[in-house]
Design an enzyme around this catalytic site. Structure first.
Site, PDB file in Angstrom:
ATOM      1  CG  ASP A 165      10.071  -4.548  -8.391  1.00 50.74           C
ATOM      2  OD1 ASP A 165       8.837  -5.350  -9.062  1.00 50.74           O
ATOM      3  OD2 ASP A 165       9.704  -3.219  -9.575  1.00 50.74           O
ATOM      4  N   GLY A 173       2.105   1.289   4.152  1.00 53.85           N
ATOM      5  CA  GLY A 173       2.900  -0.020   4.295  1.00 53.85           C
ATOM      6  C   GLY A 173       1.858  -0.966   3.580  1.00 53.85           C
ATOM      7  NE  ARG A 188      -3.872  -0.651   1.375  1.00 52.44           N
ATOM      8  CZ  ARG A 188      -4.935  -0.164   2.759  1.00 52.44           C
ATOM      9  NH1 ARG A 188      -4.850  -1.145   3.752  1.00 52.44           N
ATOM     10  NH2 ARG A 188      -6.136   0.274   1.735  1.00 52.44           N
ATOM     11  N   GLY A 189       1.716   0.943  -0.945  1.00 53.76           N
ATOM     12  CA  GLY A 189       3.124   2.677  -0.947  1.00 53.76           C
ATOM     13  C   GLY A 189       2.786   2.960   0.086  1.00 53.76           C
ATOM     14  CD  GLU A 190       1.857   8.626   1.525  1.00 51.37           C
ATOM     15  OE1 GLU A 190       2.834   9.239   2.451  1.00 51.37           O
ATOM     16  OE2 GLU A 190       1.752   9.515   1.095  1.00 51.37           O
TER      17      GLU A 190
HETATM   18  P1  AMP Z   1       7.228  -0.803  -9.558  1.00 51.41           P
HETATM   19  O1  AMP Z   1       7.747   0.523  -8.971  1.00 51.41           O
HETATM   20  O2  AMP Z   1       7.297  -2.051  -8.345  1.00 51.41           O
HETATM   21  O3  AMP Z   1       5.785  -1.235  -9.928  1.00 51.41           O
HETATM   22  O4  AMP Z   1       7.984  -1.083 -10.162  1.00 51.41           O
HETATM   23  C1  AMP Z   1       8.526  -0.403 -11.805  1.00 51.41           C
HETATM   24  C2  AMP Z   1       9.552  -0.940 -12.217  1.00 51.41           C
HETATM   25  O5  AMP Z   1       8.800  -2.104 -13.102  1.00 51.41           O
HETATM   26  C3  AMP Z   1      10.345  -0.529 -13.536  1.00 51.41           C
HETATM   27  O6  AMP Z   1      11.524  -0.245 -13.636  1.00 51.41           O
HETATM   28  C4  AMP Z   1       9.978  -1.072 -15.057  1.00 51.41           C
HETATM   29  O7  AMP Z   1      10.890  -1.049 -15.630  1.00 51.41           O
HETATM   30  C5  AMP Z   1       9.098  -2.097 -14.510  1.00 51.41           C
HETATM   31  N1  AMP Z   1       7.874  -2.321 -15.086  1.00 51.41           N
HETATM   32  C6  AMP Z   1       7.259  -0.995 -15.391  1.00 51.41           C
HETATM   33  N2  AMP Z   1       6.323  -1.538 -16.663  1.00 51.41           N
HETATM   34  C7  AMP Z   1       5.597  -2.762 -16.433  1.00 51.41           C
HETATM   35  C8  AMP Z   1       5.754  -3.943 -17.566  1.00 51.41           C
HETATM   36  N3  AMP Z   1       4.364  -3.928 -18.128  1.00 51.41           N
HETATM   37  N4  AMP Z   1       6.073  -5.489 -17.070  1.00 51.41           N
HETATM   38  C9  AMP Z   1       7.491  -5.621 -16.311  1.00 51.41           C
HETATM   39  N5  AMP Z   1       7.863  -4.963 -15.656  1.00 51.41           N
HETATM   40  C10 AMP Z   1       7.445  -3.476 -15.712  1.00 51.41           C
END
Ligand code: AMP
Length: 303
Positions: free
Chosen positions: A233, A205, A201-203
Site C-alpha cells: 500500500d 522489487g 515482488r516484495g524484497e
Molecule cells: P499489505 O501488507 O500491503 O498487504 O497490507 C496490509 C494491510 O492490509 C494491513 O494493515 C491490514 O489491515 C490490511 N488488510 C489485510 N487483509 C485485508 C482485507 N482482506 N481487506 C482489506 N484490507 C486488508
C-alpha cells in the site's frame, strides 16, 4: 483534491521475527494516504468503529490527509492479524474481521468525485465499485488480495473491467490468472481490463507492464526490515502520489512513479505499523530517491 483513496482502516496485530504489536494502526487506506500525502493532496474514504483511537485520525490530519470521507460508525473497527515467517516474504493471515466495513456505504464529498486520480485500495470489491460509480476520475488504479480473489470473484472482475491500472503481488497475480509465469500473468490481467499491470515482488522489487513495454525497479536494499505490513500500500501511495503530483501517465512518468513507489515502501518496512511514516519528510524521501538512482543507473554497456 487531486487523488482519492478508498480502502481498509484497521487495527492490526502483527508478529515478525523482530517483535510484535497489537491493535496497531493499519489498513490499506492508512498506508496509502500517509505515503501519497508526501507528494499530493489526498482525500480519504473509509470507515472506523467506536473503538478506533482518535490518535489515528489526528495523525492523518497532521500529515495533511483530507479526512472528510472518513466515517465513524457504530460497532468495531476492521481487524487483521498476521504472522511473518523468518523469510519476511511470507506471512500467514491469522484473522480478518470486517466489522464496520460490512455495512459501509461510502459517500464521496463533491470535490472527491471530481478528483482526477482514484485509488481503489484493498477492500471488498463491491465497495470499490460503489466508489467508482461516484467518481469521474480519468485514471483509476486498484489493488486487491487473495481474500477477495477467492471470496468475491464476480465483483472483483467487474472492478477489473473498469480500471486503468492494478497493483498486485506476484502470488495474487498467479491466483487471479492461474499463470505461474509473471509475464504471462501480467498479459492475462491485461485481458481482464487494466492496461497497466504493476506486479509487486516484495524484497525482489516491482515490475510494471503495459502492452509490450516493461520496467523493473528493485526494492531499496535495507539492513533492517522490521515489518513488511503495508509495503504494498505504501508502494501504491508513492506510485499514485507521483502520478497525481506531476499529472502525468506517460511511460516515462510511470517508470518514475515506480521508483517513487519503491522509495516510499522502503521507509514503511523499517518500523512496525506506520511508525516510520509518522514524521517522514520530503527531504528524506528525496535523498533516498537520489540514492536509488545511484543504485540502478549504469553507463551504456559495450560488449
Ligand atoms: P499489505 O501488507 O500491503 O498487504 O497490507 C496490509 C494491510 O492490509 C494491513 O494493515 C491490514 O489491515 C490490511 N488488510 C489485510 N487483509 C485485508 C482485507 N482482506 N481487506 C482489506 N484490507 C486488508
Amino acid at each position: 483534491m487531486d487523488l482519492v483513496v478508498v480502502g481498509s482502516v484497521g487495527l492490526d496485530d502483527v508478529e515478525t521475527p523482530f517483535g510484535k504489536v497489537e491493535r496497531a494502526l493499519g489498513g490499506s487506506a492508512i498506508y496509502f494516504s500517509l505515503t501519497a500525502a508526501l507528494l499530493t493532496r489526498v482525500g480519504f474514504v473509509g470507515v472506523v468503529g467506536e473503538d478506533f483511537p482518535e490518535e489515528g485520525v489526528e495523525l492523518l490530519k497532521a500529515r495533511g490527509v483530507d479526512v472528510r470521507g472518513l466515517e465513524r460508525a457504530a460497532g468495531k473497527t476492521f481487524r487483521w492479524s498476521g504472522r511473518y515467517h523468518e523469510d519476511l516474504n511470507h506471512r500467514d493471515t491469522l484473522l480478518t474481521e470486517l466489522n464496520c466495513f460490512e455495512h459501509f456505504s461510502p459517500k464521496l464529498p463533491d470535490d472527491y468525485r471530481a478528483a482526477k486520480y482514484l485509488f481503489l485500495g484493498n477492500i471488498h470489491p463491491s465497495l470499490q465499485l460503489d466508489v467508482l460509480d461516484q467518481s469521474s476520475a480519468s485514471f483509476v488504479a486498484m489493488d486487491t488480495m487473495n481474500f477477495w480473489i477467492s471470496g468475491a470473484p464476480d465483483d472483483l472482475r467487474r472492478v477489473l473491467a473498469r480500471v486503468d491500472a492494478i497493483t498486485i503481488n506476484d502470488e495474487e497475480a498467479r491466483d487471479l490468472t492461474g499463470q505461474s509465469n509473471i509475464v504471462r500473468a501480467a498479459r492475462e490481467i491485461h485481458r481482464l481490463g487494466p492496461k497497466l499491470v504493476v506486479i509487486k515482488r516484495g524484497e525482489y522489487g516491482a515490475l510494471i507492464a503495459r502492452d509490450d513495454e516493461y520496467f523493473f525497479a528493485p526494492a531499496f536494499p535495507l539492513e533492517d526490515v522490521v515489518d513488511p505490513t503495508g509495503a504494498g500500500d505504501s508502494f501504491a501511495g508513492g506510485f499514485m502520489g507521483y502520478i497525481a503530483r506531476h499529472d502525468a501517465t506517460s511511460w516515462a512518468a510511470l517508470c518514475q512513479a515506480t521508483i517513487a513507489g519503491s522509495t516510499l515502501a522502503s521507509f514503511s518496512v523499517e518500523a512496525f505499523s506506520v511508525d516510520a511514516l509518522r514524521s517522514l519528510t520530503h527531504d528524506q524521501i528525496t535523498a533516498r530517491a537520489a540514492a536509488f538512482r545511484r543504485l540502478t543507473d549504469f553507463p551504456a554497456i559495450v560488449l
